[in-house]
Scaffold this active site. Structure first.
Site, PDB file in Angstrom:
ATOM      1  N   ASN A   1       0.828  -1.205   0.000  1.00  0.00           N
ATOM      2  CA  ASN A   1       0.000   0.000   0.000  1.00  0.00           C
ATOM      3  C   ASN A   1       0.864   1.258   0.000  1.00  0.00           C
ATOM      4  O   ASN A   1       1.025   1.894  -1.042  1.00  0.00           O
ATOM      5  CB  ASN A   1      -0.948  -0.026   1.198  1.00  0.00           C
ATOM      6  CG  ASN A   1      -1.911   1.146   1.211  1.00  0.00           C
ATOM      7  OD1 ASN A   1      -1.875   1.988   0.316  1.00  0.00           O
ATOM      8  ND2 ASN A   1      -2.751   1.207   2.205  1.00  0.00           N
ATOM      9  N   ASP A   2       1.436   1.596   1.142  1.00  0.00           N
ATOM     10  CA  ASP A   2       2.184   2.851   1.257  1.00  0.00           C
ATOM     11  C   ASP A   2       3.290   2.980   0.207  1.00  0.00           C
ATOM     12  O   ASP A   2       3.577   4.076  -0.261  1.00  0.00           O
ATOM     13  CB  ASP A   2       2.814   2.958   2.649  1.00  0.00           C
ATOM     14  CG  ASP A   2       1.769   3.234   3.722  1.00  0.00           C
ATOM     15  OD1 ASP A   2       0.709   3.793   3.367  1.00  0.00           O
ATOM     16  OD2 ASP A   2       2.009   2.897   4.889  1.00  0.00           O
ATOM     17  N   VAL A   3       3.893   1.855  -0.157  1.00  0.00           N
ATOM     18  CA  VAL A   3       5.037   1.928  -1.077  1.00  0.00           C
ATOM     19  C   VAL A   3       4.615   2.255  -2.500  1.00  0.00           C
ATOM     20  O   VAL A   3       5.450   2.402  -3.387  1.00  0.00           O
ATOM     21  CB  VAL A   3       5.849   0.610  -1.083  1.00  0.00           C
ATOM     22  CG1 VAL A   3       6.439   0.340   0.283  1.00  0.00           C
ATOM     23  CG2 VAL A   3       5.027  -0.569  -1.553  1.00  0.00           C
TER      24      VAL A   3
ATOM     25  N   ALA B   1       1.388   3.908   7.493  1.00  0.00           N
ATOM     26  CA  ALA B   1       1.719   5.301   7.765  1.00  0.00           C
ATOM     27  C   ALA B   1       0.477   6.113   8.111  1.00  0.00           C
ATOM     28  O   ALA B   1       0.568   7.283   8.456  1.00  0.00           O
ATOM     29  CB  ALA B   1       2.428   5.913   6.568  1.00  0.00           C
TER      30      ALA B   1
END
Lengths: 464, 102
Positions: free
Chosen positions: A393-395, A434
């Protein structure tokens, strides 16, 4: 065996350990490297037996403990599933740490055998070395236990923070130094035990504020600590194999932590001080109206991929949790039969430890030359038809490039959004670790596939 | 003045840090997990200290406090040595190249 001869053999085993790490520069040479490492260990252990040379007393017990430990270790090594690798490494770190503490204790209690003086009259240098070794070992032990519990899910992965935490840690670190000073001055064992006790406490307090997804940094950092602990003991025992190994392992762990921090664009201290992701989420979650999301099912996804000519797969921690790597490989096999080019893109901090995704893909028989690192593959997204994001997700969040306010701003990300279409396998729209909403979810070329990663992948395979 | 042997050990230590630095940077990222498990195994060479402690019992009987700690350390380090090397071996065996003709 003379002291000089055994020192030469210890040096040889140190060199073999260097070659063992050197072998890991490519998968082809890595197996030989591991063999050299084993050889180095056999030499070191044999030489130690020959050097002591006195088999009259404890020998049989030494062998028993060695064999029982070895059997347990071998049993674990064969039984452990690859998805549990991060926990296993954390557990192993804790054992190195505790072993270092125990060796330091026996050296302190019986310094004659190690040629360090007599009880109550140990050389100052050795005393400093062994207490540093014991302190770092103790920190490694309790820190790794916490990391293990968090990775295993026994303890919540969310950061535990309280007021004044950092001051307490600072005071504890300083008091360790003060206690070592008094230990050298008085030779009193009470200070030695206090150093160890406070170090256990410090290791525990250092790791509890660090959240689950920061584990790659923590685990590499503990790797580094276990090396420094070994080096500290190596100085005490005046053993070059231990000093060399300690330095190698220490710098290896430090480099890995650096790579992991860079992968998140955060400083080492920012990670260590912890609490990331606990506070920021409110700002981004609030005040945003619900945006429309396109969601699809396995058939839609299969249709998109069948008509693609190249597909890039982006795996993340979610894939490991769902154990979807085998299902994923089967899906890719089908795609390849249809002459679709498939490659895998791995973000440096994907998963819970360095190289986590690579091992899982290797376990599922994905050839390693189809797996690429961020820098190698990032420019290919623009030419790819479909990006299949599974458990990451965040990456992939483009906000890291566009919004300086975002907590993940500046983090290197995989440019999935440049693909013609993006398939996102995810259980819900919830933000990632995050705490930042991923704007990719709301783009026109994104199709959300709400399901368990493994089940969805299997369904897609059926529809291909 | 004679040089303290500590300085020689310190030199080995510092130079090994540099060797470690360059060797580890050349490790391919896809092998970072095996790197961690193998460093784990080799750092258990701390077992040499434990063996010395364990064999020390001659004068004070086989089981004195010092040697008992030694025995436990042998046990812990042995788990690590065998477990670390074998699990690394198991992982490395999984890394395969693409088969050219299918």
């Amino acid at each position: 065996m003379t002291a000089n001869l055994s020192a030469v053999f210890y040096l040889i085993s140190g060199v073999l350990f260097i070659l063992a790490l050197r072998g890991l520069s490519s998968p082809e040479t890595s197996r030989r490297g591991n063999f050299l490492g084993i050889l180095g260990m056999i030499i070191a252990i044999t030489v130690t037996f020959l050097h002591v040379g006195d088999f009259s007393s404890g020998f049989i017990y030494v062998l028993i403990f060695l064999l029982v430990g070895g059997l347990i270790g071998a049993f674990i090594a064969y039984k452990i599933p690859m998805t549990a690798m991060p926990e296993l490494v954390a557990a192993f770190h804790s054992l190195v740490g505790l072993a270092a503490v125990f060796v330091a204790i026996s050296a302190f209690l019986n310094p004659e055998v190690f040629d360090l003086g007599s009880p109550g009259n140990i050389k100052i240098g050795s005393l400093i070395e062994m207490s540093i070794g014991a302190a770092i070992g103790a920190i490694t032990f309790s820190g790794s236990i916490i990391a293990f519990l968090k990775l295993r899910g026994i303890m919540s992965g969310s950061p535990i923070t309280f007021k004044g935490q950092h001051y307490i840690n600072l005071v504890l670190s300083l008091s360790i130094i003060v206690l070592i000073f008094y230990l050298c001055k008085t030779q009193s064992d009470i200070f030695f035990w206090r150093v160890i006790a406070i170090s256990f406490l410090l290791g525990f307090l250092l790791i509890i504020p660090i959240g689950g997804a920061d584990m790659p940094v923590v685990i590499s950092m503990l790797n580094s600590y276990s090396g420094w602990a070994a080096a500290g003991i190596g100085f005490t025992l005046e053993n070059s194999a231990l000093i060399i190994t300690g330095a190698l392992v220490g710098s290896s762990g430090a480099i890995l932590s650096y790579i992991m921090c860079k992968g998140m664009n955060r400083s080492f201290f920012n990670v260590i001080l912890g609490g990331f992701g606990a506070t920021e989420e409110t700002s981004s979650a609030k005040g945003k109206e619900k945006k429309p999301v396109k969601s699809g099912n396995a058939e839609d996804a299969a249709f998109l991929m069948k008509n693609a000519s190249s597909v890039i797969i982006v795996p993340g921690y979610g894939m490991a949790v769902a154990q979807a790597q085998h299902a994923l490989r089967e899906m890719v096999d089908k795609l390849k039969k249809n002459d679709i080019k498939v490659s895998y893109a791995i973000h440096p901090v994907a998963g819970r430890m360095p190289g986590h995704m690579n091992v899982l893909l290797a376990e599922a028989n994905v050839p390693y030359d189809e797996v690429f690192e961020l820098e190698e593959i990032n420019s290919d997204f623009a030419n790819a038809d479909v990006a299949f994001v599974i458990g990451a997700n965040d990456v992939t969040n483009p906000v890291a490039k566009t919004d300086p306010q975002s907590p993940i701003y500046g983090m290197p990300i995989l440019d999935v959004e440049r693909c013609k279409s993006v398939l996102f396998v995810k259980r819900s729209l919830s933000p990632g670790y995050a705490g930042v909403d991923n704007e990719l979810f709301y783009r026109d070329n994104t199709l959300m596939l709400f399901a368990d990663a493994k089940k969805m992948t299997e369904d897609i395979t059926k529809n291909l | 003045m004679e040089i303290d042997p500590f300085i020689f050990r310190l030199s080995i230590f510092i130079l090994s840090i540099f060797i470690g630095y360059y060797v580890v940077w050349s490790v391919t990222p896809s092998l970072h997990t095996p790197l961690m498990s193998v460093t784990n195994a080799i750092s258990s060479v701390i077992i040499v200290g434990a063996i010395i402690a364990g064999l020390s019992g001659a004068s004070q009987g086989i089981f004195n406090t010092s040697s008992i700690f030694g025995f436990f350390a042998i046990f812990l380090a042995a788990i690590n040595i065998f477990g670390g090397f074998l699990v690394t071996q198991r992982m490395l065996q999984m890394y395969k190249k693409k088969k050219k003709n299918k």
